[in-house]
Design a protein around this motif. Sequence first.
Motif, mmCIF file in Angstrom:
data_model
loop_
_atom_site.group_PDB
_atom_site.id
_atom_site.type_symbol
_atom_site.label_atom_id
_atom_site.label_comp_id
_atom_site.label_asym_id
_atom_site.label_seq_id
_atom_site.Cartn_x
_atom_site.Cartn_y
_atom_site.Cartn_z
ATOM 1 N N ASP A 292 0.843 -1.199 0.000
ATOM 2 C CA ASP A 292 0.000 0.000 0.000
ATOM 3 C C ASP A 292 0.873 1.242 0.000
ATOM 4 N N ARG B 266 -5.514 5.552 -0.593
ATOM 5 C CA ARG B 266 -6.362 4.436 -0.227
ATOM 6 C C ARG B 266 -7.230 4.053 -1.426
ATOM 7 N N HIS C 89 -6.281 0.717 3.211
ATOM 8 C CA HIS C 89 -5.098 0.034 2.712
ATOM 9 C C HIS C 89 -5.386 -1.465 2.821
ATOM 10 N N GLN D 57 -2.899 -3.833 4.579
ATOM 11 C CA GLN D 57 -2.844 -3.718 6.031
ATOM 12 C C GLN D 57 -4.029 -4.420 6.679
ATOM 13 N N ASP E 108 -7.697 9.947 3.586
ATOM 14 C CA ASP E 108 -6.257 9.689 3.427
ATOM 15 C C ASP E 108 -5.430 10.591 4.322
ATOM 16 N N GLU F 71 -3.689 9.350 7.252
ATOM 17 C CA GLU F 71 -2.467 8.559 7.063
ATOM 18 C C GLU F 71 -1.268 9.263 7.685
ATOM 19 N N ILE G 53 3.909 1.060 6.758
ATOM 20 C CA ILE G 53 4.315 0.872 5.368
ATOM 21 C C ILE G 53 5.669 0.180 5.285
#
Length: 852
Positions: free
Chosen positions: A674, A679, A718, A721, A835, A838, A849
């Motif tokens: 991701d 996303r 994601h 995840q 997003d 994030e 990540i």
Amino acid sequence: MANRKQCGDSIKTEVMDCRSNRLISSRFVWLKVKDVMTKETITIASNETGSSAAKVMSENEVTCILVVDNGNVVGIVTVKDFLTKIVNKDWGWDQMAVAEMMSRPVECISPDSSVFDAIAIMEAKNIKRLPVVTGKRLLGIVTQTDLIRSLTTYCIWKDVAQIMNSTVAVVQTKATVAEAVQIMSSRDISCTVVLEGDEIKGIITEKDILKRVIGPQKDPAHINVEEVMSSPVTTIPSHHSVFSAYKTMDEMHVHRLVITDNEQLCGIVTQTDILRTAKKKLQEEMEEDFQLLGCSKSNIYALDSDGKITYVNPAFMKLLEISDPAELINEPFLPEKYCGNQEERTSCLIELMKGNVEIEELALRTCNGREIYVSILSTFTMDIHGQVNGTRGVLYDITNRKKAEKALRESEARYRTLYESSRDAIMMLAPPTWKFVAGNKATLELFGARNEEEFITKGPWDVSPEYQPDGQLSSEKAKDMIEKAMKEGSNFFEWQHMKLDGKEFHATILLTRVDLEGRELLQATVRDITNRKRAEETITTAYEQLERSHRELKEMQCQLVQNEKLASIGQLAAGVAHEMNTPVGFVASNFQTLQSYVKKIRDLIITYDELTGQIETLGKTELRSKIEGIGQFRDDLKIDFILEDIQGLFDDSREGLDRVTSIVQNLRDFSRVDQPGSRDEYNINKGIESTLIVAKNEIKYDADIKTDFSEVPMIFCHSGQINQVFLNILVNAAQAIKSQERDSNGTITIRTYATETEMVCEIADDGPGIPPDKLSKIFEPFFTTKPAGKGTGLGLSVSHDIIVNKHNGKLFVESTVGEGTKFTIKLPIGTKENDKQEIMSDGKENSIICGR
């Protein structure tokens, strides 16, 4: 018989008027008797019997009754009058007329008298109540209780130990009421404490005797005090405040309190004591107020509700050049002789009666005819009921200000207030030398000057080091800053200053060009920022250290998450390989069979090719023989079976390759990388299915999977995840079931559904469950319930971080030992705008990540 007199009943009596002709500034002086009195009174005729009076007083729980004949208040009967008769052993009250025992003459008070006047009369006459009359009308009665209640907001905070009577009259429980009355009468007190030995058992008051002896017409010489006393006794410690003591009296409906410390009798405090204390405190405050008013340079006045003057202070008299306040007292505000313009006077009076007003300008004449100008600031005064009962105000002499431009004078006044009270150092610089010509108090404190005269001998360069931090000479740079301020109107900059004792400090300076009385000057506002500079340096150092620590923490977190990811991949690798082995195995087997079939077909084709080359040379007999041989060869090779079987081999091989492709695709979807800040749409049902395929070999030997998928909308997340979270929970569930060493498989149930705002996934197993003492720790890094070497303790910690921190969702766990565990995952139904979540606390990319 007794009757209740209402406000307005006509009577004949003489009124004692104790009103003061002085202004008392305390607000309690503006509180009048009529504001606090009890309007309903109890009266009785003089020819009624003492028994009737006692009965009425007892039934109404009062300690006095007014005696009225033909509209005249001729006397008052109190409990003390009955006690006097008891002392004289004359208690035939049913045969005794009220006139024989009442107190007379009666002290009365006007309703317009102040509460302070009422207190003074009670103290002087040693009484506890006053009838309130006006003209010939009985309006009510004011008692000590009424007066104290009106003063409760005054808040007397002395300890009761300072005002209590420490010499307490006491009697034993077996003493007679007559003996107790004898003590009370001889000491002129209204109560006595009842003891049994040294232990306090009760208290006997005038009201107790009235209610339980006099009212029922019992013989006080044959009744013990324990039969009529009030018990238990309300006591307070000596350290309680006077205000607290009164509030206790008010709440308990008593007029005195017994003071004890460590259960030992210390004294007694009564309403009279509290009233005396309040009066003393008021007198002290009034004297202070009179001194302040007398010394005040403000021209203060007071008016009643009719607009008549009730008070002027010496400054007011001086302003109007008056020697005797009688010229103004009880006159309308202001008398015509002092007003130059009668229309303005009329308008002024109308405005003043409105209450809170400010009259900016009014022309007046002094007693000597001198013309002056004043402004007036007036405000309402109110009584205890919130009703307006007058006004107070101040006259400001603006005669001198009137001679100049009003706007300029007001501006200078505002500037002066700001200048003097400012916490910043403000100073003035004048050309051409640009030395200081003035400095406020803050300036003198900042630079350490003893007075303004010492400071104005300096220039900016004299209170600066020789060089500024940039290397420029302070004298040259100061002139540059001044020139820029004069050219542009203002100039703000930082500067290194120096106190007169040589100590340097950082400062900010704002130079502002101002026009004062036709001269262009510079105003300098200087603020010491030494502490700010130190704080900035400290913060910078701390921030750098924090950044280093954060980077190290990020690197460590990335490494730990990477290890967890690799552990998951390693755990799944064997299972995925096993799942792929079966389809790959039969595809390879089919390939070998196809290879054999192709060889036979090729041999047959070669034989046909040889026959084709010999057709021209062979005779019919030989040709027929060759064809028959080829036919036999074809039968030997079983070509018909091969042609029939080859399609099945292709179908089987295609199915095997499809299964391999599916496993690879799901593995790729599960482990997709991701990108932070981006996303994509995700179907939670398909994500779970992909994860189950990848983890199938890890689960199928220990648990059966049951799914209950609802129709759910797409969410933005994601996917890699979220799949990782599903894998961690599913594998943990399978391993927990495996640890039970069952004879049969356990069950893992997966349920999905959606609410209006959230997507919900529940994963439940029927494994051993988690003990309560460990349940609260399962999301902590490195915590694991597995045996040593069987887990890293990061799986659920990473899962919690992904759901809660990375996706703003929720992750719950419920578990019962012996029954199983259920994890509930809730993800918000949002858009790609989410997003932004994030980006975590330091604005760096999502730490998960780096864990792939």
